[in-house]
Design an enzyme around this catalytic site. Structure first.
Site, PDB file in Angstrom:
ATOM      1  N   ARG A 163      32.781 -28.810  60.554  1.00  7.43           N
ATOM      2  CA  ARG A 163      33.827 -29.642  61.050  1.00  7.43           C
ATOM      3  C   ARG A 163      33.923 -29.285  62.496  1.00  7.43           C
ATOM      4  O   ARG A 163      34.191 -30.196  63.471  1.00  7.43           O
ATOM      5  CB  ARG A 163      35.149 -29.411  60.226  1.00  7.43           C
ATOM      6  N   LYS A 223      39.320 -32.290  64.255  1.00 10.03           N
ATOM      7  CA  LYS A 223      40.464 -31.382  64.234  1.00 10.03           C
ATOM      8  C   LYS A 223      40.792 -30.848  65.537  1.00 10.03           C
ATOM      9  O   LYS A 223      40.048 -30.075  66.292  1.00 10.03           O
ATOM     10  CB  LYS A 223      40.195 -30.071  63.381  1.00 10.03           C
TER      11      LYS A 223
HETATM   12  N1  PLP Z   1      45.416 -32.211  57.389  1.00  6.22           N
HETATM   13  C1  PLP Z   1      45.854 -31.517  58.552  1.00  6.22           C
HETATM   14  C2  PLP Z   1      46.459 -32.523  59.668  1.00  6.22           C
HETATM   15  C3  PLP Z   1      45.597 -30.470  58.617  1.00  6.22           C
HETATM   16  O1  PLP Z   1      45.809 -29.780  60.151  1.00  6.22           O
HETATM   17  C4  PLP Z   1      45.032 -29.512  57.897  1.00  6.22           C
HETATM   18  C5  PLP Z   1      44.889 -28.119  57.955  1.00  6.22           C
HETATM   19  O2  PLP Z   1      43.652 -27.811  58.720  1.00  6.22           O
HETATM   20  C6  PLP Z   1      44.708 -30.295  56.809  1.00  6.22           C
HETATM   21  C7  PLP Z   1      44.968 -31.617  56.390  1.00  6.22           C
HETATM   22  C8  PLP Z   1      44.156 -29.404  55.502  1.00  6.22           C
HETATM   23  O3  PLP Z   1      42.670 -29.242  55.886  1.00  6.22           O
HETATM   24  P1  PLP Z   1      41.781 -27.893  55.145  1.00  6.22           P
HETATM   25  O4  PLP Z   1      42.140 -28.005  53.878  1.00  6.22           O
HETATM   26  O5  PLP Z   1      40.473 -28.105  55.694  1.00  6.22           O
HETATM   27  O6  PLP Z   1      42.714 -26.924  55.836  1.00  6.22           O
HETATM   28  C1  COI Z   2      45.564 -25.458  58.310  1.00  3.69           C
HETATM   29  O1  COI Z   2      45.954 -25.725  57.301  1.00  3.69           O
HETATM   30  O2  COI Z   2      44.408 -24.486  58.468  1.00  3.69           O
HETATM   31  C2  COI Z   2      46.032 -26.048  59.316  1.00  3.69           C
HETATM   32  O3  COI Z   2      45.315 -26.130  60.487  1.00  3.69           O
HETATM   33  C3  COI Z   2      47.624 -26.077  59.478  1.00  3.69           C
HETATM   34  C4  COI Z   2      48.220 -25.833  60.771  1.00  3.69           C
HETATM   35  C5  COI Z   2      48.685 -24.352  60.631  1.00  3.69           C
HETATM   36  C6  COI Z   2      47.784 -26.560  61.787  1.00  3.69           C
END
Ligand code: PLP
Ligand code: COI
Length: 336
Positions: free
Chosen positions: A80, A183
């Site tokens: 990612r 991200k």
């Molecule tokens: N959605 C947003 C906007 C996020 O910043 C995050 C955090 O990383 C997630 C969802 C969850 O993603 P992940 O499960 O890869 O941490």
């Molecule tokens: C995550 O779940 O890793 C996120 O990025 C959430 C947040 C702290 C920005």
């Protein structure tokens, strides 16, 4: 082991001993260095400062029941980050460099990995920034990849007790997370107004709808959304939702548990049909949703004061793998 009150950690920055850095200069990534310096010196015209040429990742390391330390799906975060870098015209790291720097940062800060059974984990934050100067809107010629770590507890103070969510149709996050597969830290700044508004109304989390029609659910703050209905795990498909690695894992685990998995546009009105709902992400893990308030429609959708049975099963399945309590049939863990 550090003298830290592991059981009462929140989600914040706690200083650790080392972070790891590598610069892209003269056409190559330099050998990563380990430093105790918490600051970065860069050119005042660095592209990350002016034009938002930056992306970050978030993942966790867990100390297992067996004492081993496991990284959860680190390759997914590497991929990612590479996609984010390509989208923002930054120099992407190789998957190997990313993984190696994460491992080095975790190993160097071993004493900050919370003990098994405390509910805490080591949050890992890789960051890629354009450090080279530009004044015209152009990609930088120099980049820095760094990885720092910090021990964390629950993202929401309520832990596994359900959170209250409010729908926000008023504050746009602008194209959140770019195109839905990257991200980008800069986009988070656009969500601060909305988040503060939600807090001022008494809600720890805000639900975002699609920015075009405000008809479909996007996600919840820094986490993806899921609902459970009649044996189905239902989660929004949208170009402005970050593809959560936690959600991807839960879709697999939900299917293993016998749920049908639906990834599709989810209309706001469907909130009335779910028996359970939750927010999921690395930081949020699974945060069950107790209620969603829609201030425009003056409606509250409620799901109860305790986590529903499917949310508990999904949480146990996910945590079981992450903490080495159960088998890891998909090879999601990297033991370090
Ligand atoms: N959605 C947003 C906007 C996020 O910043 C995050 C955090 O990383 C997630 C969802 C969850 O993603 P992940 O499960 O890869 O941490
Ligand atoms: C995550 O779940 O890793 C996120 O990025 C959430 C947040 C702290 C920005």
């Amino acid at each position: 082991m550090e003298n830290i009150d592991w059981g009462n950690l929140g989600f914040g920055y706690l200083k650790t001993d080392f972070n790891v850095r590598s610069y892209w200069r003269d056409g190559k990534w330099e050998t990563p260095t380990v430093t105790s310096d918490e600051t970065i010196t860069m050119h005042m015209a660095a592209t990350c400062l002016h034009y938002g040429q930056e992306a970050f990742e978030g993942l966790k390391a867990f100390r297992g029941k067996d004492g081993l330390v496991r990284l959860f799906r680190v390759e997914e975060n590497a991929r990612r980050m590479i996609r984010s870098a390509e989208y923002l015209r930054m120099q992407p790291p190789t998957e190997e460099l990313f993984v190696e720097m994460v491992k080095t940062a975790v190993r160097a800060n071993e004493k900050y990995i919370p003990p098994y059974g405390t509910g805490a984990s080591l949050y890992i934050r890789p960051l890629l920034i354009g450090t080279g100067p530009q004044v015209g809107v152009k990609p930088a010629e120099e980049y820095m990849l760094m990885v720092f770590v910090t021990p964390v507890g629950p993202y929401y103070k309520t832990g596994f007790n359900p959170i209250k969510v409010i729908i926000d149709r008023s504050h746009d996050r602008s194209a959140p997370h770019g195109t839905g597969h990257v991200k980008v830290g800069g986009n988070y700044a656009a969500s601060l107004l909305s988040g503060d508004w939600g807090h001022s109304q008494g809600y720890p989390s805000v639900m975002y709808l699609d920015s075009c029609e405000k008809k479909y659910i996007d996600e919840c703050g820094a986490a993806n959304f899921y609902g459970i209905r009649d044996g189905s795990y239902i989660t929004p498909k949208s170009t402005s939702v970050l593809p959560s690695i936690t959600n991807k894992s839960l879709r697999t685990l939900a299917a293993d548990l016998g749920l049908k998995v639906e990834e599709r546009p989810v209309a706001v009105e469907e909130l009335a049909t779910f028996s359970e709902a939750g927010a999921c992400g690395t930081a949020a893990v699974i945060s069950p949703i107790g209620s969603v308030y829609d201030p425009d429609e003056q409606k509250t959708y409620t799901y109860g004061d305790t986590a529903g049975p499917w949310s508990v099963k999904l949480y146990d399945a996910l945590r079981g793998i992450q903490q080495g309590e159960t088998d890891d049939p998909y090879g999601w863990n990297t033991i370090i």
